[in-house]
Enzyme design. Structure first.
Site, PDB file in Angstrom:
ATOM      1  N   LYS A 100       0.868  -1.170   0.000  1.00  0.00           N
ATOM      2  CA  LYS A 100       0.000   0.000   0.000  1.00  0.00           C
ATOM      3  C   LYS A 100       0.908   1.224   0.000  1.00  0.00           C
ATOM      4  CE  LYS A 100      -3.075   2.719   2.935  1.00  0.00           C
ATOM      5  NZ  LYS A 100      -3.736   2.817   4.259  1.00  0.00           N
ATOM      6  N   GLY A 161      -8.169   8.988  10.156  1.00  0.00           N
ATOM      7  CA  GLY A 161      -8.464   9.004  11.582  1.00  0.00           C
ATOM      8  C   GLY A 161      -9.477  10.037  12.036  1.00  0.00           C
ATOM      9  N   ASN A 209      -9.120   1.155  10.119  1.00  0.00           N
ATOM     10  CA  ASN A 209      -8.373   0.816  11.322  1.00  0.00           C
ATOM     11  C   ASN A 209      -8.928   1.591  12.516  1.00  0.00           C
ATOM     12  OD1 ASN A 209      -4.849   0.908  12.362  1.00  0.00           O
ATOM     13  ND2 ASN A 209      -6.591  -0.097  13.256  1.00  0.00           N
TER      14      ASN A 209
END
Length: 259
Positions: A100, A161, A209
């Site tokens: 990635k 995030g 994540n």
């Protein structure tokens, strides 16, 4: 969902959930969340892995005897040269030939540097890597990455995030329409409804994540995200009704008027 497989880099996947391995409270919760997600592809920052002894690494040692595809990422790289060097080290250590590409020059936003990402993708594809670049939700750069040989392209829904959800569904829809390779939404999602929206736009999968690892109950959230991916995919394949300006009685208004 096994009747609707996803193919990337010569691999056939039954899960459309790509999950990150960082930020979890402890390895026990990490592994249970991964299992609850049903994910087959795991991503992690190469800089967090001990490349000299991957079998003893604190991240990877908990994954022994598990049949996962590793997708190491180049998080922390600020240039194409750095990303290429990191990818080569990962492959040389025996981790994976999947990579990635993640390059960001702004530490505040962590938004991807599209120019450097394209450069790195071109180099790594020529070297035989299965490249999945993380990029912005720009339809033009996504198409350029596909043309460079990316096995899949991963536009962000919002900055990494943030949990802001999909900031530009119009662009993501255009990217999917123009794509000849799988489009995986990567970054910025926060909850199951965000995931459903992404899948209903026609993306092939989702990489997450933070929204799982930082949830109050990561294992439960991983399960919720898994169900959201499946629901959104089925909704997309089913074909939604056309939006209308006015009401339309499902029972047939004419029958009431005639009485």
């Amino acid at each position: 969902m096994n009747l609707d497989p996803l193919q990337i880099g010569g691999k056939t996947l039954s899960s459309r959930f790509f999950i990150g391995t960082g930020l979890f409270p402890n390895p026990y919760i990490q592994m249970n969340a991964i299992k609850a997600s049903g994910a087959e592809v795991l991503t992690f920052a190469i800089r967090r892995v001990n490349l000299e002894a991957t079998e003893d690494d604190s991240i990877l040692q908990h994954l022994d005897n598990e049949d996962y595809i590793y997708l190491p990422n180049t998080s922390g790289a600020q240039t194409a040269e750095e990303a290429v060097r990191i990818a080569r080290l990962a492959r040389a250590s025996g981790l994976s030939n999947w990579i990635k590409v993640e390059i960001s020059a702004n530490e505040r936003t962590l938004l991807p540097d599209s120019i450097e990402t394209l450069k790195a993708t071109e180099i790594l594809v020529k070297e035989g890597f299965i490249v999945l670049p993380y990029t912005s939700d720009d339809p033009i750069i996504c198409k350029r990455l596909e043309e460079a040989g990316a096995a899949a392209v991963m536009p962000g829904a919002a900055p990494i995030g943030t949990g802001l959800g999909i900031l530009n569904p119009y662009n993501l829809g255009l990217i999917v329409e123009e794509a000849g390779v799988p489009i995986i939404v990567d970054a910025g999602l926060g909850c199951a409804s965000d995931v459903v929206q992404a899948m209903e736009l026609g993306v092939a999968g989702v990489l997450m994540n933070t929204p799982v690892a930082k949830a109050q109950d990561p294992v439960m959230m991983a399960h919720a995200m898994r169900l959201a991916i499946e629901a959104g995919r089925l909704s997309y394949l089913s074909g939604r009704i056309t939006k209308k300006r006015y009401a339309s009685a499902s029972s047939g208004l004419e029958a009431y008027i005639s009485k």
